[in-house]
Design an enzyme around this catalytic site. Structure first.
Site, PDB file in Angstrom:
ATOM      1  N   ASP A 217       1.130   3.155   0.573  1.00  0.00           N
ATOM      2  CA  ASP A 217       1.138   1.686   0.578  1.00  0.00           C
ATOM      3  C   ASP A 217      -0.269   1.125   0.808  1.00  0.00           C
ATOM      4  OD1 ASP A 217       2.267  -0.853   0.509  1.00  0.00           O
ATOM      5  OD2 ASP A 217       3.876  -0.373   1.903  1.00  0.00           O
TER       6      ASP A 217
ATOM      7  N   GLU B 250      -0.181  -0.235  -4.377  1.00  0.00           N
ATOM      8  CA  GLU B 250      -1.102  -1.309  -3.966  1.00  0.00           C
ATOM      9  C   GLU B 250      -0.751  -2.623  -4.654  1.00  0.00           C
ATOM     10  OE1 GLU B 250      -2.317  -1.936  -7.162  1.00  0.00           O
ATOM     11  OE2 GLU B 250      -4.291  -2.394  -6.309  1.00  0.00           O
ATOM     12  N   TRP B 251       0.521  -2.733  -5.099  1.00  0.00           N
ATOM     13  CA  TRP B 251       1.121  -3.986  -5.589  1.00  0.00           C
ATOM     14  C   TRP B 251       0.417  -4.552  -6.814  1.00  0.00           C
ATOM     15  CZ3 TRP B 251      -0.713  -5.461  -0.205  1.00  0.00           C
ATOM     16  CH2 TRP B 251       0.005  -4.763   0.778  1.00  0.00           C
TER      17      TRP B 251
ATOM     18  N   GLU C 154      -2.632  -5.104  -7.230  1.00  0.00           N
ATOM     19  CA  GLU C 154      -3.718  -6.031  -6.873  1.00  0.00           C
ATOM     20  C   GLU C 154      -5.050  -5.677  -7.519  1.00  0.00           C
ATOM     21  OE1 GLU C 154      -3.979  -6.728  -2.663  1.00  0.00           O
ATOM     22  OE2 GLU C 154      -2.315  -8.145  -2.792  1.00  0.00           O
TER      23      GLU C 154
ATOM     24  N   ASP D  14       6.570  -6.958  -3.873  1.00  0.00           N
ATOM     25  CA  ASP D  14       7.887  -6.374  -3.602  1.00  0.00           C
ATOM     26  C   ASP D  14       9.012  -7.092  -4.356  1.00  0.00           C
ATOM     27  OD1 ASP D  14       6.474  -4.837  -1.888  1.00  0.00           O
ATOM     28  OD2 ASP D  14       7.586  -5.403  -0.075  1.00  0.00           O
TER      29      ASP D  14
HETATM   30  C1  GLA Z   1       5.368  -2.844   1.459  1.00  0.00           C
HETATM   31  C2  GLA Z   1       5.827  -2.093   0.220  1.00  0.00           C
HETATM   32  C3  GLA Z   1       7.346  -1.992   0.243  1.00  0.00           C
HETATM   33  C4  GLA Z   1       7.799  -1.276   1.515  1.00  0.00           C
HETATM   34  C5  GLA Z   1       7.252  -1.997   2.739  1.00  0.00           C
HETATM   35  C6  GLA Z   1       7.474  -1.211   4.018  1.00  0.00           C
HETATM   36  O1  GLA Z   1       5.794  -4.173   1.439  1.00  0.00           O
HETATM   37  O2  GLA Z   1       5.388  -2.738  -0.943  1.00  0.00           O
HETATM   38  O3  GLA Z   1       7.803  -1.305  -0.891  1.00  0.00           O
HETATM   39  O4  GLA Z   1       7.361   0.047   1.488  1.00  0.00           O
HETATM   40  O5  GLA Z   1       5.856  -2.224   2.623  1.00  0.00           O
HETATM   41  O6  GLA Z   1       6.962  -1.848   5.153  1.00  0.00           O
END
Ligand code: GLA
Length: 694
Positions: free
Chosen positions: A193, A230-231, A233, A252
């Protein structure tokens, strides 16, 4: 996603200091690795080098792992940090994978997310599993899972702490030691993450862990799939093909239609970056968690599969319904996801919420998703040629949710229910003639019904097949007491390719029917020239609506047909409280309080039935004072699909503005709030004193 900006801010503040400290401690990634070029996207060379990449120490991936998108389970979407996430759950899921045939269907990884560890490392800097959740440690869980022929995944963050506010340890600065610990426990998969990343360069952080995992996994002889979280980003699709096997492309997901669709739309354009061993990850599945209908979950699963996304089940299978199992266990859909060619489906067309997405398959066939984003049934069409199939006399069209095959002369078309997806596999084979012709069953009208008043509906059965549809008939059914009467023929002896049977229906809901949504079903039956019986079913929704009263009405008190909102529900006569209904404050703009109105959060749309009898909408609009100086929005009023009034961008510093619109003769009026073009952070928007005059 309101928590992401604050993470970013925190990161920026401490970033440079932490970078300096880490560099001083010698933790920067080796320059050669950081500079490693990404392999060429979707070239044969990429696949051929699998397993042989160690010749070049700078390029570690692809390494033959995750040649199809990873499939399994992760607890996060169902449990977050709650106590039910424990050893019993993880073992229970592994048991179910085997018992319910999910392992046979391809699900393999049982993955632990955040909150498995204690907040503090031990005296030797080692991670400590939470003894309440995992009294026997992680190795015992891995052994259990391995004994079932499955694999175990674990989670940590490329930061000093994980994302949960409880502050569990992250691996930044501990990469070697943590990776070694995971490997020794028998871990097969790491989700890494991005929280608390101290502003250290993302590529550097993720490469450091890649190299640590490689060393650790070689030391125990167990490969580890590496999932970068890392979403999106730092656009990992551009640099992570030789860093991780998959990378999150978005923030998320949550268990709502809006979230799922918005994530899908961010992931779809990235098709060219995906391939064997390098997947776009639009986040884990929400199927079965309860926030969407089964139709919507089928769309979710269809679209994740056609996008060759990782399929990580996110619901607690110990409590799942038969419908959830039927969706997650659909092997024909899974085969689309797991196709060895490893292509991510591409958008062929998108128009007013009607989407066509096609995916080339290894056997030369095409998977085709006809996805309806809108709230009413829509005809969505393409052709065998447009999806890339060669010219042929006829094609086999396999419906992957109905598990039935048809023949088509080339048209690929269906009327798709609201929020539904028809998922097909189409091939130019020579066996098309043994299947009955495909027909499209379509409908128009009767979406809005006033109780006791007659409305009309038109149904249409069209033969799409190379062969004729024989003995065609169509029927309409609905709730008991409803009058559903055909006013033109409901049968046809034979329909040739392209021919239709069109039928008019009169639809009347009994006087006194309560407003709300009611199911109607259109069904057509027919025979193939060889006599085989086939049918097509189209579920429809009729909205029983009430015409607004004559005179002026407060829109905060009138029933609406649909309401969508960026956060929490739309509130009547209070501001938007973000979470549950009724948690708002008095509507307040620039210090003025409004007793009536609507409290919404961008992006929002609230639709009212006005039945052609109203003239005017007026409101005092602005950003609610409860967000102090934050929030920027635009207000719009729509009448029958046409924008009839709007503001410019309004900020929290501005007083209420009067917005009024002429809606004379409109059947539908929609109040829309957009985010003003800068994301929806703090966009609490008020329709103060919103009034409808009829
Ligand atoms: C981030 C991640 C999620 C999950 C949470 C856990 O938000 O993107 O997928 O793993 O952390 O805290």
């Amino acid at each position: 996603m309101r928590h992401l900006p604050s993470r970013t801010t925190r990161r920026r503040v401490v970033g440079s200091l932490a970078t300096a400290l880490l560099c001083a401690a010698g933790l920067a990634a080796p320059a050669s690795a950081a500079a490693a070029p990404a392999p060429p996207a979707s070239s044969a060379a990429t696949r051929d080098t699998a397993g042989s990449s160690s010749a070049d120490p700078g390029v570690r991936l692809p390494d033959g792992l995750a040649l199809t998108p990873p499939m399994g389970f992760n607890n996060w979407n169902s449990t977050h940090c709650r106590a039910e996430f424990d050893e019993a759950m993880v073992k229970g899921i592994a048991d179910i994978f085997v018992e319910k045939g999910l392992k046979d269907a391809g699900y393999q990884y049982v993955n632990l997310d955040d909150c498995w560890a204690l907040p503090a490392r031990d005296a030797n800097g080692k991670l400590v599993p939470d003894p309440k959740r995992f009294p026997n440690g992680i190795k015992a869980v891995a052994d259990y899972v391995h004994a079932k022929g499955l694999k175990l995944g674990i989670y940590t963050s490329a930061g000093t702490k994980t994302c949960n506010p409880a502050g569990f340890p992250g691996a930044l600065g501990h990469e070697r030691s943590d990776a070694q610990q995971f490997a020794e426990w028998g871990v097969d998969y790491l989700k890494y993450d991005n929280c608390n990343n101290q502003g250290v360069d993302a590529k550097q952080r993720y490469i450091t862990m890649r190299d640590a995992l490689k060393a650790a996994s070689e030391s125990v002889g167990r490969p580890i799939v590496y999932s970068i979280c890392e979403w999106g980003e730092n656009k990992p699709w551009e640099w992570a093909a030789d860093v991780g096997h998959l990378w999150r492309t978005t923030g998320d997901i949550s268990d709502s239609w809006g979230s799922m669709v918005s994530i899908m739309k961010q992931n779809l354009p990235l098709a060219k970056y995906a391939g064997p061993g390098r997947w776009n990850d639009p986040d884990m599945l929400e199927v079965g968690n309860g926030g969407m209908s089964d139709t919507e979950y089928r769309t979710h699963f269809s679209m994740w599969s056609i996008m060759a996304a990782p399929l990580l089940i996110g619901s607690d299978l110990r409590k799942a319904t038969p419908e959830t199992y039927e969706i997650l266990g659909n092997k024909e859909v899974i085969a689309v996801d797991q196709d060895p060619l490893g292509k991510q489906g591409e958008v062929l067309s998108t128009q007013n919420g009607r989407w066509v997405v096609a995916k080339e398959m290894k056997d030369g066939s095409r998977a085709v998703a006809l996805f309806n984003e809108t709230g009413t049934a829509q005809s969505i069409a393409t052709t065998a040629k447009a999806v890339g199939l060669p010219a042929a006399d006829g094609y086999t069209l396999r419906d992957l949710w109905q598990h039935k095959s048809y023949n088509t002369a080339g048209a690929i078309s269906a009327t798709v229910p609201a929020h539904g997806t028809v998922l097909l596999r189409v091939s130019a084979d020579d066996k098309w003639a043994k299947n009955p012709p495909a027909v499209e069953l379509g409908a128009d009208g009767a979406a809005l019904v006033e109780a006791g008043k007659r409305t009309t509906l038109t149904s249409k059965v069209t033969d799409l097949g190379r062969t004729a549809a024989k003995n065609v008939s169509v029927a309409l059914t609905g709730p008991s007491g409803w009058r559903l009467k055909a006013t033109s023929p409901t049968t046809a002896k034979s329909l040739r390719t392209g021919q239709s049977l069109t039928t008019s229906w009169s639809v009347t809901a009994p006087a006194g029917t309560a407003p709300g949504k009611y199911d109607l079903t259109l069904k057509s039956t027919y025979r193939s020239p060889q006599g085989a019986r086939a049918e097509s079913v189209l579920p429809l929704t009729a909205d029983v609506v009430v015409a607004p009263p004559a005179g002026s009405s407060a829109l905060g008190d009138l029933p609406w047909i649909t309401a969508t909102n960026g956060w929490g529900p739309v509130e009547r006569n209070t501001s938007n409280g973000e979470n549950v209904g009724g948690d708002g404050n008095p509507i307040t703009i620039g210090g003025t309080v409004y007793a009536k109105g609507l409290g919404v959060h961008a992006d929002s749309a609230v639709e009212y039935y006005t039945g052609g009898t109203c003239e005017k909408v007026t409101a005092q609009v602005g950003v609610d004072d409860e967000k102090l100086l934050k929030g920027t929005v635009v207000f719009e009023i729509w009448a029958d699909g046409k924008k009839v009034a709007s503001t410019g961008v309004l900020t929290n510093a501005m007083p209420a503005q009067e917005l009024s619109a002429d809606v004379t003769g409109a059947r539908l009026v929609r109040l829309v709030v957009t985010d003003g073009g800068d994301g929806n952070d703090s966009d609490h928007a008020d329709w103060g004193d919103a009034t409808l005059s009829c």
